[in-house]
Write an enzyme that holds these catalytic residues in place. Sequence first.
Site, PDB file in Angstrom:
ATOM      1  CE  LYS A 120      -4.172  -1.680   2.206  1.00 17.43           C
ATOM      2  NZ  LYS A 120      -5.160  -1.315   3.230  1.00 17.43           N
TER       3      LYS A 120
ATOM      4  N   GLY B 276      -8.217   5.703  -2.532  1.00 20.66           N
ATOM      5  CA  GLY B 276      -8.890   5.369  -3.783  1.00 20.66           C
ATOM      6  C   GLY B 276      -8.252   4.205  -4.513  1.00 20.66           C
ATOM      7  N   GLY B 277      -7.516   3.362  -3.806  1.00 21.72           N
ATOM      8  CA  GLY B 277      -6.981   2.145  -4.431  1.00 21.72           C
ATOM      9  C   GLY B 277      -5.725   2.378  -5.257  1.00 21.72           C
TER      10      GLY B 277
ATOM     11  CD  GLU C 273      -3.016  -2.708   5.964  1.00 20.82           C
ATOM     12  OE1 GLU C 273      -3.845  -3.225   5.189  1.00 20.82           O
ATOM     13  OE2 GLU C 273      -3.202  -1.626   6.522  1.00 20.82           O
TER      14      GLU C 273
ATOM     15  CE  LYS D 131     -14.427   2.459  -0.359  1.00 21.18           C
ATOM     16  NZ  LYS D 131     -14.380   3.688   0.465  1.00 21.18           N
TER      17      LYS D 131
ATOM     18  CD  GLU E 167     -11.924   3.536   3.365  1.00 26.27           C
ATOM     19  OE1 GLU E 167     -12.649   3.980   2.463  1.00 26.27           O
ATOM     20  OE2 GLU E 167     -10.809   3.011   3.152  1.00 26.27           O
TER      21      GLU E 167
ATOM     22  NE  ARG F 291     -10.777  10.967  -0.072  1.00 28.78           N
ATOM     23  CZ  ARG F 291     -11.504   9.910  -0.403  1.00 28.78           C
ATOM     24  NH1 ARG F 291     -12.813  10.024  -0.548  1.00 28.78           N
ATOM     25  NH2 ARG F 291     -10.953   8.720  -0.576  1.00 28.78           N
TER      26      ARG F 291
ATOM     27  CB  VAL G  63     -17.185   8.425  -4.277  1.00 29.33           C
ATOM     28  CG1 VAL G  63     -18.111   8.187  -5.459  1.00 29.33           C
ATOM     29  CG2 VAL G  63     -15.818   8.904  -4.748  1.00 29.33           C
TER      30      VAL G  63
ATOM     31  NE  ARG H  88     -17.750   4.725  -5.873  1.00 26.59           N
ATOM     32  CZ  ARG H  88     -16.575   5.019  -5.323  1.00 26.59           C
ATOM     33  NH1 ARG H  88     -15.524   5.252  -6.104  1.00 26.59           N
ATOM     34  NH2 ARG H  88     -16.434   5.077  -4.021  1.00 26.59           N
TER      35      ARG H  88
END
Lengths: 502, 502, 174, 174
Positions: free
Chosen positions: A157, A163-164, A199, A236, A274, A291, A294, A337
């Site tokens: 990561k 946002g991936g 992780e 997502k 999260e 923030r 989405v 989405r």
Amino acid sequence: MFRKILVANRSEIAVRILRACREMGITSATVYSDVDRDALHVRYADEAYYVGPSPARESYLNIERIIETAKKAGCEAIHPGYGFLAENAEFAARCQEEGIVFIGPPKEAIVAMGSKTVARRTARAAGAPVIPGTLEPLSDEEIVTKAREIGYPVMLKAVSGGGGKGMRLVENESEMASAIRMARSEAKSAFNDDSLYLEKYIENPRHVEMQILVDKEGRGVYLGERECSIQRRHQKVIEESPSVLMTEGLRREMGEVALKVARAAGYYSAGTVEFLMDANRRFYFLEVNTRLQVEHPVTEMVTGVDIVKEMIRIAAGGDLSISQDDVQMRGHAIECRIYAEDPFNNFLPSPGTIIGMRLPDGPGVRVDRGVFEGAVVPMEYDPIIGKLIVWGRDRVEAVERARRALSEFVIKGIKTTIPFHVRVMENPLFLSGDFDTTFIDTVFKKMEGERVPRLMDIALGTVAVHKYLEDVAPKTASPVQVHAESPWRLYGRKLQLRTGLW
Amino acid sequence: MFRKILVANRSEIAVRILRACREMGITSATVYSDVDRDALHVRYADEAYYVGPSPARESYLNIERIIETAKKAGCEAIHPGYGFLAENAEFAARCQEEGIVFIGPPKEAIVAMGSKTVARRTARAAGAPVIPGTLEPLSDEEIVTKAREIGYPVMLKAVSGGGGKGMRLVENESEMASAIRMARSEAKSAFNDDSLYLEKYIENPRHVEMQILVDKEGRGVYLGERECSIQRRHQKVIEESPSVLMTEGLRREMGEVALKVARAAGYYSAGTVEFLMDANRRFYFLEVNTRLQVEHPVTEMVTGVDIVKEMIRIAAGGDLSISQDDVQMRGHAIECRIYAEDPFNNFLPSPGTIIGMRLPDGPGVRVDRGVFEGAVVPMEYDPIIGKLIVWGRDRVEAVERARRALSEFVIKGIKTTIPFHVRVMENPLFLSGDFDTTFIDTVFKKMEGERVPRLMDIALGTVAVHKYLEDVAPKTASPVQVHAESPWRLYGRKLQLRTGLW
Amino acid sequence: MTYIATIEGISEEHRVEVIPVGDDKFRVIINGNQELLLDVRRHGCCVYSVLKDGQSYELDVDGGGDGEYSVLVGGEHFHINIMDEMKKKLLSILGEAAGVATGEVTTAMPGMVVRVLVQEGEKVEKDQPLVILEAMKMENEFKAPCDGVVKSVKVKEGETVEANAVLVVIEPAG
Amino acid sequence: MTYIATIEGISEEHRVEVIPVGDDKFRVIINGNQELLLDVRRHGCCVYSVLKDGQSYELDVDGGGDGEYSVLVGGEHFHINIMDEMKKKLLSILGEAAGVATGEVTTAMPGMVVRVLVQEGEKVEKDQPLVILEAMKMENEFKAPCDGVVKSVKVKEGETVEANAVLVVIEPAG
């Protein structure tokens, strides 16, 4: 309250925030790049200012230019939306220096939570369960060593991630070198920081997150969870609230952990904590998104709270308008989405011109969007062009609404994720709630081959094409000689022939 | 549950019911007249059948043709929507004879409530307060005599009335002859029954109605009230829930009266008990609408109950899915009816072709509609083409949402009530809740003159026209020589010139 | 009018005869044996409402370049290639002559070239990364389809390419 | 290009000069004294986005028959009559010759004639009902504008009329 706000973003989230401003009676300004002069947010805002060339780093990420624009336009506050400068502590600091209110958390909280490794330490200190892994950025060599210690599979990561982006699942050591290279490159271009950490990969993980609102006095509420396990490329695609896994007790527990982490970081504004949840409903702190998310509309639909307006009120120094007792979750909401991507070709980007669009409406349906019929979806930015959010009294009704709304939703000229959502809303595993973040790779890929048109479709398609040629194309031409760019042009041509006016 | 339902209606309410069918997985069929082959409900339904020429009495009111269509298509039930056959007891009886379920109340309840005079007697017997007036149909001479007894002003009403048809406020005797003639003529053509009765006119009346749901076992709930005081020609234009006048105690009292009247009439299905309320919050029984109401969405938005689906479930013999305790009103909803009418010219009908349309969306916004870009709004039927319904956490937010949504709502080619709603949502009397059914005649008429374009509008308009001519019209033509029927044609023409392909 | 319709990804051909019978109605005969009577109307620009014995269908039609139409029916997008019989005969004569070029690495998406990892003349192994393209914030790595030699590199870093563009040509080994 | 713009219901005339200065930008001079620089773009079909020093406006333009344009700005529909100066001169020469016919009873809405209550030659009083029209389920009674005699009845029962049609002509008394 502010008299004028600058919305430093584009597409659907800019329009979403501009709508909140319009409802609150606040004058709105926004910014645009070269390619976005004709974007919806420019037309929607009360004021719109050019901030540079199309590449984001020369326009939407150009901190000084945006600060300067806000000052020139007389904006008292800036809402950054999500992405771009939303989690940029330097930007928040520059706003503060210039006496402009940053509509988001204090810069210290962005710094703490923005670094995923600091966030993990803060969360652990606040008593939140965290996933086994490293708490520091690692060199390539350290990654390889540590990964052996933790045991494969592992997640690579980006320290500044979100946002991936810059995130890779690594199944075994042979994949590691390429994964590190790709992750660092993505992280570098997305966050200008290529540091990575590691992780343990939780098997069959489900992504469950808690929406919080905290005011500057530290009064906070949690607005319930969102389940966001349907993802492609760690981003997502479908979110819902409540999660089918959730119990009242678990929600309270996770909500309180979320508020505890926020308090430990001195957080205020809207935020999302999260978690990953395993098959036994054990939850692990993942990260804090400092923030607007989405997927905030699913929470808005079940709680009735307008999260964007609350953010603005909090930023203006107002008290939180609700207490935890006021937060009543009603029914079930699902967000689909709408990406400009081809779901039948690995969700590859599909920028281009939207030559036709019909949106769903009616009961329980909300559409947030950043495009219109005739709009160009540029290749320079995120592929999200809109969101369908549905509400039902329970999950079954929400799914039925989603299906109905999707059946009404037409976008022509580019590929979108609409047909993907249609399939998911009919998938037995999704319907039963038995899915995890591997759903797209394991379940959806198998459905791709199911597109078998019936003979009836061929008959219908051919007769419609025949009529199309008859109505809008010159009568004399053979069908294969018609070079169409726009149906409007053909339509115009036909009317011309019929009326004989030209 | 039914496998297939016939929706015997058109426009927005047909689409609304078809959407419920689609969500419930019920196959839907609908009907259309000559002029409606290209209507939205025909395209939306799974099946659509032609039932006759354009005049309603030869198609949508043709009972035998509709029964025959339902049988041929294998429909187990018919939903009549509102208007047309919705309150026609003969139709309900014919359905019963043919073994088709009528999705509405039993025919006996339609007969009892359909006759306004019988309804008044039933309500009085059930202990509901009624407005002073006659309980029997009257001759012209009796009307004049009775009116003197009751004292002017009086309301002249059609015994079979509904939707403001055949209804006249008569201020003094000199207006009576003409009022009787017009009312009888309208009632005759709307209900095929020209009998009239008389009521005392309540000064500064407010229209407050109670939505009820009763199943075939007699279990009933009230879903709270709707205030519908903004009316033109005794027809509602704006509705909201809750009413600013309402208290929790008054709501319970009116709700229980409503259920009592329904029980006295042996009622089941969805229904609405209408009341007039005077300045002192005294309420009087007005009538029962034995059908789905145009304004049902405001109740759906505050209670979360899908009234159309409940009607279908009740008709299929299902139990009511909710108890009175489950009914929780949340927030505030407002409906703005979009009529094809010119609000600046006495709300005169404005049928025609919709050459352009943009619908509002985003948080808290619902649009129900029966039209699309390119649709023809025929002169043969009701002027309602759609409804905007907004929800907010309180009335203030709902009004702000309405304003925002109206600012996004564009219909071109015909006149609509959109600019009317814009004005009402900014009117101080409406905002303070201080209005009654005379609002349009007394308050709105005065606002008509306020349309003063600024010099800026002239500059903007002219430059846009210049660009329009440059973009879509032939370069050689003088602006006054362009005869446009459709912007598409001009657009096509321009592309043709530019590309030189034709 | 008789059309030969094929659907994207399915090689089967269908012969569809469309005979106008007035009043927006059409007799449609599929493969010479199945016959339908369809009532077809255009709503606005390029949405079609079709009724068949009461069954109601909504379709969208777009395109038309080279007989290639995009049809949307029941939420599914299909590409239908339609040609009249004359054209069909012509193509069958010309057809099969053109072979498929091997070793061409193409992109299905438009994008910006972020990195070019090989040079002309370079030896590459199967699955070796050649080019990285970015569009909409997504990086996409293009790999060698087989062992071989880089015959030509068609793009440079920073350049924007269209969908279906050739990025690199590989001369397969052996 | 110079336009003369008038807005429906307002007699005042405005002289608007539109000078293209490239890049979709226009210099606009109103009545010779007010000058604006506008950035004008069309979005899709006939929606316009205009920027003026950062102020953002959305407009819709339709129509064009005889220089009559329908403009929608800020939720308000206006009819703007635009003509170039040449046409303006021509009209001012021809103008004022045509008088307004008196006693014509016209309808602003289209509709079906439900009832005709008078005959040719009949004497009528002011406000006497002449014709009843129905559209969209609404009946509308048309009354005599003054005392007089029915000169001609232009419609029959059951007939459909367009907006602005003449229904009855009254010869005013005296």
